[in-house]
Design an enzyme around this catalytic site. Structure first.
Site, PDB file in Angstrom:
ATOM      1  N   SER A 210      -6.893   1.709  10.267  1.00 41.11           N
ATOM      2  CA  SER A 210      -5.960   2.837  10.318  1.00 41.11           C
ATOM      3  C   SER A 210      -4.950   2.822   9.175  1.00 41.11           C
ATOM      4  O   SER A 210      -4.649   3.869   8.590  1.00 41.11           O
ATOM      5  CB  SER A 210      -5.214   2.847  11.658  1.00 41.11           C
ATOM      6  OG  SER A 210      -6.113   2.939  12.721  1.00 41.11           O
ATOM      7  N   HIS A 267       0.573   1.925   9.800  1.00 37.06           N
ATOM      8  CA  HIS A 267       0.298   3.322   9.461  1.00 37.06           C
ATOM      9  C   HIS A 267       1.298   3.845   8.438  1.00 37.06           C
ATOM     10  O   HIS A 267       0.920   4.470   7.439  1.00 37.06           O
ATOM     11  CB  HIS A 267       0.349   4.196  10.721  1.00 37.06           C
ATOM     12  CG  HIS A 267      -0.725   3.866  11.709  1.00 37.06           C
ATOM     13  ND1 HIS A 267      -0.800   4.456  12.944  1.00 37.06           N
ATOM     14  CD2 HIS A 267      -1.772   2.996  11.638  1.00 37.06           C
ATOM     15  CE1 HIS A 267      -1.851   3.989  13.597  1.00 37.06           C
ATOM     16  NE2 HIS A 267      -2.442   3.087  12.831  1.00 37.06           N
TER      17      HIS A 267
END
Length: 289
Positions: A210, A267
């Site tokens: 991610s 992220h």
């Protein structure tokens, strides 16, 4: 198999329609910028000759219902898929490594294997995990730890979603900027996102692509704003959707609903460094034009 340069054209020439034609025909290819030119690469010289002939006749793509077949008619669908993967070696290699680790660790259940790939080594005693200092692992020669968490996934859905997004974003960069650039960016985004998660989240078992994906997204997004190119043109709403999802994760809602903790620092770290590389790359491409 070494890629072959089928076309070398000025940067000012719009290859968008012709690239779309190659995609419809299932022709494996990528486009890069080198020495002030845009270069269209294909897997072999035979296909390069056919691409040159096609471009001479249809530089602006095909209008209407006319149908062409560029690849060998005797070739199978499997051969076409293999040729495309060979034209995107880094994208294919990262996905293959991710699938292999997921199966070998059985999606994170094999903690003994996972402990070799996490940012910090750990030992499980009863219901507790005890983490070893990162400096000790690095001193022991475990140099892969700052990068390897990107290969660890916890569940089929986690793997499927990340793999699909890496294919969608990674191949765009490999087509336009080359395999070495994608490899360098993937390692950079993995390093920054993992360090960010460790610094802000502390020692923990975290993993997944991610953080790298948000880096690739930021890179494509701002590169495209500064130096538009068909390969970096994302479908409408993709950037907005990913940013909204990031905000939802930062709100803590996902954890509150019982879907597990999200590596939010990874992220955000990936997105920020991706925006930086996107701006730098876009400005350089714009200057070359």
């Amino acid at each position: 198999m070494s890629p072959v340069a089928a076309l070398r054209l000025p940067l000012a020439e719009d290859l968008g329609a012709f690239v779309a034609l190659l995609q419809r025909l299932g022709v494996p290819h990528r486009v890069s910028e080198e020495s002030g030119e845009q270069v269209l690469w294909v897997p072999d010289e035979t296909l390069a000759l056919r691409v040159r002939e096609l471009y001479a006749e249809y530089p602006a793509g095909i209008v209407g219902s006319e149908r062409l077949q560029l690849a060998d008619p005797a070739g199978s669908a499997g051969s076409a898929v293999l040729a495309r993967l060979l034209s995107l070696p880094v994208t294919a290699l990262v996905l293959l490594a991710t699938f292999a680790v997921a199966l070998a660790s059985w999606f994170g259940d094999n903690l003994q294997l996972v402990s070799w790939l996490t940012f910090t080594d750990f030992r499980v005693a009863g219901d507790y995990a005890y983490f070893l200092p990162l400096a000790d692992s690095l001193a022991a020669g475990q140099w892969w730890r700052p990068f390897s968490p990107m290969l660890v996934h916890f569940g089929v859905l986690h793997l499927a979603m990340n793999s699909l997004w890496f294919w969608e974003l990674g191949r765009r960069i490999e087509w336009r900027q080359g395999s070495l650039m994608l490899l360098g960016l993937t390692l950079l985004y993995s390093l920054v996102s993992n360090v960010a998660q460790y610094v802000f989240g502390g020692p923990a078992i975290f993993g997944g692509l991610s953080g790298v994906l948000y880096g690739l997204l930021g890179h494509c997004w701002l590169f495209q704003r500064l130096a538009p190119n068909p390969h970096f043109r994302l479908p409408p709403g993709v950037v907005g959707m990913m940013l909204i999802w990031l905000l939802v994760c930062l709100s803590g809602l996902i954890g509150a609903l019982g879907f597990g903790e999200i590596a939010n620092a990874a992220h955000v770290g990936g997105l920020l460094v991706g925006c930086v590389t996107g701006v730098l790359g876009g400005l350089l491409a714009r200057r070359q034009r």
